[in-house]
Design a protein around this motif. Structure first.
Motif, PDB file in Angstrom:
ATOM      1  N   PRO A 116       5.005  -5.722  -2.508  1.00 40.57           N
ATOM      2  CA  PRO A 116       4.814  -5.157  -3.838  1.00 40.57           C
ATOM      3  C   PRO A 116       4.898  -3.625  -3.849  1.00 40.57           C
ATOM      4  O   PRO A 116       5.426  -3.033  -4.799  1.00 40.57           O
ATOM      5  CB  PRO A 116       3.421  -5.646  -4.245  1.00 40.57           C
ATOM      6  N   ALA A 117       4.375  -2.991  -2.809  1.00 45.10           N
ATOM      7  CA  ALA A 117       4.450  -1.529  -2.738  1.00 45.10           C
ATOM      8  C   ALA A 117       5.895  -1.067  -2.575  1.00 45.10           C
ATOM      9  O   ALA A 117       6.306  -0.046  -3.152  1.00 45.10           O
ATOM     10  CB  ALA A 117       3.593  -1.011  -1.586  1.00 45.10           C
ATOM     11  N   VAL A 118       6.682  -1.816  -1.796  1.00 44.44           N
ATOM     12  CA  VAL A 118       8.110  -1.505  -1.662  1.00 44.44           C
ATOM     13  C   VAL A 118       8.791  -1.625  -3.024  1.00 44.44           C
ATOM     14  O   VAL A 118       9.588  -0.760  -3.425  1.00 44.44           O
ATOM     15  CB  VAL A 118       8.787  -2.440  -0.643  1.00 44.44           C
ATOM     16  N   ARG A 119       8.451  -2.681  -3.751  1.00 49.23           N
ATOM     17  CA  ARG A 119       9.039  -2.885  -5.084  1.00 49.23           C
ATOM     18  C   ARG A 119       8.699  -1.718  -6.015  1.00 49.23           C
ATOM     19  O   ARG A 119       9.570  -1.204  -6.744  1.00 49.23           O
ATOM     20  CB  ARG A 119       8.532  -4.204  -5.652  1.00 49.23           C
ATOM     21  N   THR A 120       7.464  -1.272  -5.990  1.00 49.93           N
ATOM     22  CA  THR A 120       7.049  -0.159  -6.843  1.00 49.93           C
ATOM     23  C   THR A 120       7.781   1.127  -6.457  1.00 49.93           C
ATOM     24  O   THR A 120       8.269   1.868  -7.329  1.00 49.93           O
ATOM     25  CB  THR A 120       5.530   0.054  -6.753  1.00 49.93           C
ATOM     26  N   LEU A 121       7.857   1.396  -5.162  1.00 55.02           N
ATOM     27  CA  LEU A 121       8.540   2.609  -4.687  1.00 55.02           C
ATOM     28  C   LEU A 121      10.010   2.615  -5.083  1.00 55.02           C
ATOM     29  O   LEU A 121      10.554   3.644  -5.523  1.00 55.02           O
ATOM     30  CB  LEU A 121       8.430   2.707  -3.171  1.00 55.02           C
ATOM     31  N   THR A 122      10.670   1.501  -4.903  1.00 54.08           N
ATOM     32  CA  THR A 122      12.097   1.459  -5.210  1.00 54.08           C
ATOM     33  C   THR A 122      12.344   1.598  -6.709  1.00 54.08           C
ATOM     34  O   THR A 122      13.284   2.284  -7.137  1.00 54.08           O
ATOM     35  CB  THR A 122      12.734   0.163  -4.673  1.00 54.08           C
ATOM     36  N   GLU A 123      11.518   0.980  -7.514  1.00 53.77           N
ATOM     37  CA  GLU A 123      11.669   1.121  -8.966  1.00 53.77           C
ATOM     38  C   GLU A 123      11.435   2.568  -9.404  1.00 53.77           C
ATOM     39  O   GLU A 123      12.180   3.120 -10.222  1.00 53.77           O
ATOM     40  CB  GLU A 123      10.698   0.189  -9.683  1.00 53.77           C
ATOM     41  N   THR A 124      10.405   3.188  -8.853  1.00 56.12           N
ATOM     42  CA  THR A 124      10.063   4.561  -9.222  1.00 56.12           C
ATOM     43  C   THR A 124      11.173   5.539  -8.855  1.00 56.12           C
ATOM     44  O   THR A 124      11.438   6.510  -9.590  1.00 56.12           O
ATOM     45  CB  THR A 124       8.752   4.985  -8.522  1.00 56.12           C
ATOM     46  N   ASN A 125      11.844   5.273  -7.739  1.00 58.31           N
ATOM     47  CA  ASN A 125      12.863   6.205  -7.231  1.00 58.31           C
ATOM     48  C   ASN A 125      14.292   5.774  -7.542  1.00 58.31           C
ATOM     49  O   ASN A 125      15.234   6.373  -7.010  1.00 58.31           O
ATOM     50  CB  ASN A 125      12.686   6.365  -5.725  1.00 58.31           C
ATOM     51  N   ASN A 126      14.461   4.748  -8.405  1.00 56.15           N
ATOM     52  CA  ASN A 126      15.799   4.270  -8.759  1.00 56.15           C
ATOM     53  C   ASN A 126      16.599   3.905  -7.511  1.00 56.15           C
ATOM     54  O   ASN A 126      17.715   4.375  -7.281  1.00 56.15           O
ATOM     55  CB  ASN A 126      16.555   5.305  -9.589  1.00 56.15           C
ATOM     56  N   VAL A 127      15.980   3.061  -6.699  1.00 56.58           N
ATOM     57  CA  VAL A 127      16.571   2.598  -5.449  1.00 56.58           C
ATOM     58  C   VAL A 127      16.594   1.068  -5.477  1.00 56.58           C
ATOM     59  O   VAL A 127      15.638   0.442  -5.940  1.00 56.58           O
ATOM     60  CB  VAL A 127      15.737   3.096  -4.249  1.00 56.58           C
ATOM     61  N   LEU A 128      17.649   0.467  -4.995  1.00 59.11           N
ATOM     62  CA  LEU A 128      17.735  -0.992  -4.952  1.00 59.11           C
ATOM     63  C   LEU A 128      16.850  -1.548  -3.833  1.00 59.11           C
ATOM     64  O   LEU A 128      16.809  -1.003  -2.726  1.00 59.11           O
ATOM     65  CB  LEU A 128      19.173  -1.446  -4.710  1.00 59.11           C
ATOM     66  N   PHE A 129      16.177  -2.628  -4.116  1.00 54.63           N
ATOM     67  CA  PHE A 129      15.424  -3.375  -3.112  1.00 54.63           C
ATOM     68  C   PHE A 129      16.264  -4.603  -2.766  1.00 54.63           C
ATOM     69  O   PHE A 129      16.458  -5.491  -3.596  1.00 54.63           O
ATOM     70  CB  PHE A 129      14.059  -3.765  -3.652  1.00 54.63           C
ATOM     71  N   ILE A 130      16.772  -4.646  -1.527  1.00 55.26           N
ATOM     72  CA  ILE A 130      17.591  -5.759  -1.061  1.00 55.26           C
ATOM     73  C   ILE A 130      16.760  -6.597  -0.096  1.00 55.26           C
ATOM     74  O   ILE A 130      16.310  -6.102   0.940  1.00 55.26           O
ATOM     75  CB  ILE A 130      18.862  -5.269  -0.346  1.00 55.26           C
ATOM     76  N   ALA A 131      16.547  -7.852  -0.427  1.00 52.55           N
ATOM     77  CA  ALA A 131      15.773  -8.762   0.422  1.00 52.55           C
ATOM     78  C   ALA A 131      16.717  -9.690   1.174  1.00 52.55           C
ATOM     79  O   ALA A 131      17.450 -10.473   0.562  1.00 52.55           O
ATOM     80  CB  ALA A 131      14.789  -9.573  -0.412  1.00 52.55           C
ATOM     81  N   ASP A 132      16.714  -9.586   2.489  1.00 57.12           N
ATOM     82  CA  ASP A 132      17.490 -10.487   3.332  1.00 57.12           C
ATOM     83  C   ASP A 132      16.666 -11.757   3.537  1.00 57.12           C
ATOM     84  O   ASP A 132      15.763 -11.812   4.375  1.00 57.12           O
ATOM     85  CB  ASP A 132      17.790  -9.809   4.665  1.00 57.12           C
ATOM     86  N   GLU A 133      16.990 -12.779   2.751  1.00 56.65           N
ATOM     87  CA  GLU A 133      16.282 -14.069   2.813  1.00 56.65           C
ATOM     88  C   GLU A 133      17.144 -15.124   3.501  1.00 56.65           C
ATOM     89  O   GLU A 133      17.000 -16.327   3.255  1.00 56.65           O
ATOM     90  CB  GLU A 133      15.912 -14.519   1.392  1.00 56.65           C
ATOM     91  N   ILE A 134      18.023 -14.681   4.379  1.00 64.74           N
ATOM     92  CA  ILE A 134      18.952 -15.609   5.020  1.00 64.74           C
ATOM     93  C   ILE A 134      18.217 -16.623   5.886  1.00 64.74           C
ATOM     94  O   ILE A 134      18.534 -17.816   5.881  1.00 64.74           O
ATOM     95  CB  ILE A 134      20.006 -14.819   5.821  1.00 64.74           C
ATOM     96  N   GLN A 135      17.209 -16.169   6.628  1.00 64.96           N
ATOM     97  CA  GLN A 135      16.390 -17.105   7.411  1.00 64.96           C
ATOM     98  C   GLN A 135      15.134 -17.543   6.666  1.00 64.96           C
ATOM     99  O   GLN A 135      14.702 -18.685   6.785  1.00 64.96           O
ATOM    100  CB  GLN A 135      15.980 -16.466   8.749  1.00 64.96           C
ATOM    101  N   SER A 136      14.530 -16.648   5.898  1.00 64.20           N
ATOM    102  CA  SER A 136      13.231 -16.940   5.284  1.00 64.20           C
ATOM    103  C   SER A 136      13.333 -17.715   3.982  1.00 64.20           C
ATOM    104  O   SER A 136      12.339 -18.266   3.513  1.00 64.20           O
ATOM    105  CB  SER A 136      12.476 -15.632   5.026  1.00 64.20           C
ATOM    106  N   GLY A 137      14.529 -17.768   3.392  1.00 66.37           N
ATOM    107  CA  GLY A 137      14.670 -18.340   2.069  1.00 66.37           C
ATOM    108  C   GLY A 137      14.934 -19.824   2.037  1.00 66.37           C
ATOM    109  O   GLY A 137      15.028 -20.504   3.061  1.00 66.37           O
ATOM    110  N   LEU A 138      15.035 -20.330   0.819  1.00 67.19           N
ATOM    111  CA  LEU A 138      15.442 -21.704   0.532  1.00 67.19           C
ATOM    112  C   LEU A 138      14.477 -22.741   1.110  1.00 67.19           C
ATOM    113  O   LEU A 138      14.876 -23.705   1.759  1.00 67.19           O
ATOM    114  CB  LEU A 138      16.882 -21.940   0.996  1.00 67.19           C
ATOM    115  N   GLY A 139      13.186 -22.495   0.863  1.00 68.00           N
ATOM    116  CA  GLY A 139      12.170 -23.482   1.171  1.00 68.00           C
ATOM    117  C   GLY A 139      11.438 -23.309   2.473  1.00 68.00           C
ATOM    118  O   GLY A 139      10.365 -23.891   2.660  1.00 68.00           O
ATOM    119  N   ARG A 140      11.970 -22.538   3.382  1.00 67.15           N
ATOM    120  CA  ARG A 140      11.420 -22.452   4.738  1.00 67.15           C
ATOM    121  C   ARG A 140       9.938 -22.082   4.772  1.00 67.15           C
ATOM    122  O   ARG A 140       9.162 -22.641   5.551  1.00 67.15           O
ATOM    123  CB  ARG A 140      12.248 -21.446   5.545  1.00 67.15           C
TER     124      ARG A 140
END
Length: 413
Positions: A221-245
């Motif tokens: 959440p802190a990363v999300r806030t920082l990126t929004e405040t600074n107009n920076v994209l937050f890219i989440a690599d969910e290649i291993q962690s995503g899709l139900g794992r």
């Protein structure tokens, strides 16, 4: 069924022949255990000698739905008889529906279809830089992307340029510039690293190759806030962690975080074909115009037909719930081994990083002995092993895997 076999069971000539020809003709970029898989179903694989194993690696999460899931295979068989590849020079009748259904599952406007996870990462980097120049106004060739120490996003030239894994990086220079590394989980270091040329922060919400490392509560959440405040994209690599794992569709959901860009792969192909995707809203992916990025096989109808089934399997939440329930059993059982040679357990859902007391043996030695008992797992970084059984595994199979790890630790004590 008890699949244990004595550690000194000899390989058959067939197995020895396979190992010999593989050693002779395949580049030595992997160091696999001497198990030759010939058949697989669900959470179980069978080797050339007829011995069965529990698959507690699941293709690094590419097999979240197990081996040979009937709905996935049915879709693949049907599509094989229709059309498998057109290239993106023409339309096919599977890509559009797949994109619509995946975007609906993830909650974004658009997707860019690719093949492998590394391709999705590379595409995400390109999109972020282009967005930075055309939307944020960063000066040409000045864009930087912040990444985390201990990351694993693939092994392409650009990706290993910001890796701190010496095996992956050494002797592959010159390296691609434009990346800044900060400690994973350190929000103050991330804040200090952001400048006017930062276009994105690229993170794994849970670092897989590093040993299934979960960041401190509140970090994402802190990363999300920082990126929004600074107009920076937050890219989440969910290649291993995503899709139900991890017990949710996406690992970011555990912290209630919605990044700008998701990178998906592995399980998206159902263990049948390589399928990956960059998923984001139109204001990000809309920077791409014809001819600016592509892939001959990306979005092919066979891959899309399989991907549509994967999305369908995740749509009612049953697999996510299964990962949560069985994950609780997995982590409870592993925690009980702390007094028997396990020094730490990390992870979420059906994903665990397990540190073994180095006095007992290396992670590879533990995995080799697990294979002797009939459980396939993978070591990483010395004393650490990973458990990631398919989401179709039964409670009995989960408990059996834990029991065999306990036996290995007893043998090594």
């Amino acid at each position: 069924m008890d699949t244990a076999a004595p550690a000194d069971t000899p390989h058959t000539a067939r197995t020895e022949e396979v190992l010999e020809v593989t050693e002779r003709f395949v580049a030595h970029n992997y160091h696999p255990l001497e198990v030759v898989v010939t058949k697989a179903q669900g959470a179980t694989v069978t080797d050339a000698d007829g011995k069965q194993y529990l698959d507690f690696l699941a293709g690094y999460s590419a097999l979240n739905f197990g081996h040979g899931h009937p709905a996935i295979l049915e879709a693949a068989h049907k599509q094989l008889d229709r059309v498998t590849l057109t290239s993106r020079a023409f339309h096919n009748d599977q890509l559009g529906p797949f994109a619509r259904e995946l975007c609906g599952l993830i909650g974004k406007d658009m997707m860019l279809p690719m093949n492998t996870g590394a391709e999705a990462v590379e595409a995400g980097i390109k999109v972020a830089r282009k967005w930075g120049y055309e939307r944020k106004g960063v000066q040409p060739d000045q864009a930087n992307i912040i990444v985390a120490a201990g990351n694993f996003h693939g092994r392409t030239t650009t990706v290993i340029s910001f890796s701190d894994d010496d095996d992956a990086r050494r002797n592959y220079g010159p390296y691609t510039p434009g990346f800044i590394t900060v400690p994973f989980g350190d929000i103050a270091a991330l804040e200090d690293a952001i400048d006017q040329n930062t276009v994105a922060v690229l993170l794994e919400p849970i670092q897989g190759e590093a040993g299934v490392v979960v960041p401190p509560a509140g970090y994402l959440p802190a990363v999300r806030t920082l990126t929004e405040t600074n107009n920076v994209l937050f890219i989440a690599d969910e290649i291993q962690s995503g899709l139900g794992r991890t017990g949710s569709t996406l690992a970011c959901e555990h912290e209630g975080v919605v990044p700008d860009v998701y990178l998906l792969g592995k399980a998206l192909g159902g263990g049948v074909v390589p399928v990956s995707a960059v998923v984001a809203d139109t204001d990000v992916l809309g920077v791409l115009q014809p001819g600016q990025h592509g892939s001959t096989f990306g979005g092919n109808p066979l891959a899309c037909a399989v991907g549509r089934v994967v999305v369908s399997l995740l749509s009612d939440g049953q697999f996510q719930e299964r990962a949560r329930t069985l994950g609780g059993i997995l982590h409870t059982g592993l925690e009980q081994l702390r007094a028997k040679g396990v020094t730490a357990v990390r992870g979420r859902g059906l994903w665990a990083g397990i540190d073994i007391d180095p006095a007992l043996g290396s992670g590879r030695e533990v995995c080799r002995r697990l294979a002797d008992y009939g459980v396939l797992a993978k070591d990483t970084h010395g004393p650490t092993i990973r458990f990631a059984p398919p989401l179709v595994a039964t409670e009995a199979e989960i408990l059996r895997g834990i029991d065999y790890l306990a036996k290995v630790l007893e043998d090594l004590a």
